[in-house]
Design a protein around this motif. Structure first.
Motif, PDB file in Angstrom:
ATOM      1  N   TRP A  53      42.711  39.918  50.945  1.00  0.00           N
ATOM      2  CA  TRP A  53      41.727  40.423  49.980  1.00  0.00           C
ATOM      3  C   TRP A  53      40.862  41.480  50.652  1.00  0.00           C
ATOM      4  CZ3 TRP A  53      36.438  37.959  48.861  1.00  0.00           C
ATOM      5  CH2 TRP A  53      35.800  38.636  47.813  1.00  0.00           C
ATOM      6  N   GLN A  73      42.240  46.348  45.991  1.00  0.00           N
ATOM      7  CA  GLN A  73      41.724  44.980  45.895  1.00  0.00           C
ATOM      8  C   GLN A  73      42.558  44.024  46.759  1.00  0.00           C
ATOM      9  OE1 GLN A  73      39.273  43.231  44.968  1.00  0.00           O
ATOM     10  NE2 GLN A  73      39.766  41.448  43.722  1.00  0.00           N
ATOM     11  N   CYS A  83      34.771  44.569  42.435  1.00  0.00           N
ATOM     12  CA  CYS A  83      35.148  43.185  42.141  1.00  0.00           C
ATOM     13  C   CYS A  83      33.866  42.362  42.161  1.00  0.00           C
ATOM     14  CB  CYS A  83      36.117  42.673  43.206  1.00  0.00           C
ATOM     15  SG  CYS A  83      36.420  40.898  43.126  1.00  0.00           S
ATOM     16  N   ALA A 111      35.091  36.754  44.251  1.00  0.00           N
ATOM     17  CA  ALA A 111      36.392  36.112  44.473  1.00  0.00           C
ATOM     18  C   ALA A 111      36.215  35.056  45.559  1.00  0.00           C
ATOM     19  CB  ALA A 111      37.461  37.127  44.877  1.00  0.00           C
ATOM     20  N   ARG A 151      40.602  28.146  42.252  1.00  0.00           N
ATOM     21  CA  ARG A 151      41.051  29.502  42.567  1.00  0.00           C
ATOM     22  C   ARG A 151      42.152  29.398  43.623  1.00  0.00           C
ATOM     23  NH1 ARG A 151      35.006  31.369  43.895  1.00  0.00           N
ATOM     24  NH2 ARG A 151      35.211  29.383  45.000  1.00  0.00           N
ATOM     25  N   TYR A 207      45.407  36.024  40.804  1.00  0.00           N
ATOM     26  CA  TYR A 207      43.998  35.604  40.792  1.00  0.00           C
ATOM     27  C   TYR A 207      43.086  36.764  41.182  1.00  0.00           C
ATOM     28  CZ  TYR A 207      39.562  34.204  42.578  1.00  0.00           C
ATOM     29  OH  TYR A 207      38.209  34.194  42.833  1.00  0.00           O
ATOM     30  N   TYR A 208      43.368  37.402  42.308  1.00  0.00           N
ATOM     31  CA  TYR A 208      42.467  38.449  42.810  1.00  0.00           C
ATOM     32  C   TYR A 208      42.347  39.632  41.854  1.00  0.00           C
ATOM     33  CZ  TYR A 208      42.129  36.209  47.406  1.00  0.00           C
ATOM     34  OH  TYR A 208      41.875  35.331  48.436  1.00  0.00           O
ATOM     35  N   GLU A 254      40.061  38.869  38.580  1.00  0.00           N
ATOM     36  CA  GLU A 254      38.622  38.571  38.608  1.00  0.00           C
ATOM     37  C   GLU A 254      37.865  39.738  37.968  1.00  0.00           C
ATOM     38  OE1 GLU A 254      36.737  36.246  38.818  1.00  0.00           O
ATOM     39  OE2 GLU A 254      37.124  34.833  40.443  1.00  0.00           O
TER      40      GLU A 254
END
Length: 418
Positions: free
Chosen positions: A256, A308, A375, A378, A386, A392-393, A396
């Motif tokens: 991430w 991201q 973002c 996260a 999560r 998922y990332y 968000e």
């Protein structure tokens, strides 16, 4: 009182009176319409100022009280405001404009009671995120010597003594996240721990604390680094029990952007306070170089920005993300300025900085500066759970003017303006 200051104060009064702040905090773009008074007299934020000051004034415009930073609805001890206020300290030092100091000072006034207790803070939660705002109190105590700040700082330092750790000694991210080390936590806790040690600890106790700080970075390099890419995973579960953790390694599944950004900022900010003769400095500087080399490999060649999810730029839904991009730029340009990296690294930092201004910054008609494509948040685990997946990332919430982006943008701007 300067003309700019009077305009800002008129606007602040207007926004507080009308309740516009709460309405704007619920929108995605957070662009604030100029008040009648302001639009008649010119721009809220003059365009002839440096980017650092323009963004700080824009944040003060959006969030007239410093506790409101990052869209807080009520005064709460949390970490994002401290990043903007850390930058504000330097803008104040450069300009001497009292409104910037007052903005920082109001955070301490509002969040720390006269007896030294911190609004909404609960030590027994052992949440490492909550140490970061201690940096603001270290600054204010140096300036104002208020007893309440000293007491609050001592409370935060007590948290470090009780913070649960892995078998190796790495701090858990939170008590509710057992056995878990997150990259975020290095930024949240280590600059405060190092700065507090420098200001208040001597002799063998100081040496032990500095060694402990360096060990946190050594442990992360050992347990979270991917040798193939040079990137670090978001988190590691020593117990390998979490659903997001690889059953062999305990590592989370993705790189991430902002997690890496936190780590980079942690390293350069810790070096501000770690003694010049401490042997651990060389290790951290070597980590900054390997970190920067890895980050540059994943910098978009055209825009200069970062994604991201760092290593999957072409995957569906991925996007060039503002907070990570600002953090990488800050880490590298500060490292060049401090001599931790060769001057050749300035080119990648400048390409990233120019990309932020070209593609992620917009300026309203009233001069207010916005940083877009941030973002919002996260993490891993929790409720709802999560899972750390790519999906998922990238799903968000994305918003503008997140303090986790505006603060690093101001800090990066200050480094370029030197």
């Amino acid at each position: 009182m300067s003309f700019m200051n009077s305009k800002l104060k008129i606007y602040t009064f207007a926004i507080l009176s009308s309740g516009m702040f709460l309405a704007s905090a619920q929108t995605k773009t957070t662009a604030v319409k100029p008040s009648t008074e302001t639009s008649k007299s010119g721009k809220v934020v003059p365009t002839n100022l440096k980017w650092s000051e323009r963004m700080l004034l824009s944040e003060m415009n959006r969030f007239p009280e410093s506790w409101m930073l990052d869209f807080s609805k009520s005064p709460k001890w949390t970490y994002p405001a401290a990043i903007v206020l850390d930058a504000a300290e330097q803008v104040y030092a450069n300009t001497g404009k009292k409104e910037y100091y007052d903005y920082i000072s109001s955070f301490g006034d509002k969040l720390v009671k006269e007896d030294g207790t911190i609004v909404s803070y609960e030590l027994e939660k052992y949440n490492i995120d909550l140490l970061n705002s201690g940096n603001v109190l270290l600054y204010l105590y140096e300036k104002e010597k208020k007893e309440k700040y000293l007491k609050a700082l001592q409370t935060l330092r007590l948290q470090i003594d009780g913070q649960p750790r892995t078998n190796e000694g790495s701090f858990w991210h939170k008590k509710i996240y057992p056995n878990q080390v997150w990259l975020d936590g290095l930024y949240m806790g280590m600059p405060f721990y190092t700065h507090y040690t420098k200001d208040f600890t001597t002799g063998a106790d100081a040496t032990k604390a500095y060694d402990d700080v360096v060990m946190q970075f050594d442990s992360v390099q050992k347990n979270l680094l991917d040798k193939k890419t040079g990137l670090l995973y978001h988190a590691w579960d020593e117990s390998k029990e979490q659903a997001w953790a690889d059953k062999q390694t305990g590592l989370s599944p993705n790189f991430w952007g902002r997690a890496m950004g936190w780590y980079g900022m942690a390293m350069v900010d810790v070096l501000d306070h770690l003694p010049k003769d401490h042997p651990g400095r060389a290790s951290i500087i070597s980590y900054i170089k390997s970190f920067s080399d890895a980050v540059i490999k994943y910098q978009d060649k055209k825009s200069g920005l970062w994604y991201q999810v760092l290593d999957k730029p072409l995957a569906n839904g991925n996007y060039e993300e503002a907070t990570a991009s600002a953090m990488f730029v800050y880490t590298m340009i500060k490292s060049v300025n401090k001599g931790y990296l060769p001057k050749s690294y300035k080119a990648a930092a400048k390409k990233g900085y120019d990309g932020i201004i070209k593609d992620l910054i917009t300026v309203d008609e009233n001069g207010v500066v916005n940083l877009n494509k941030c973002c919002a948040v996260a993490g891993l685990g929790g409720k709802p759970y999560r899972d750390g997946s790519y999906e998922y990332y990238v799903n968000e919430q994305i918003r503008s003017n997140d303090a986790k982006g505006t603060g690093p943008f101001i800090l990066a701007s200050l480094e370029f303006e030197k």
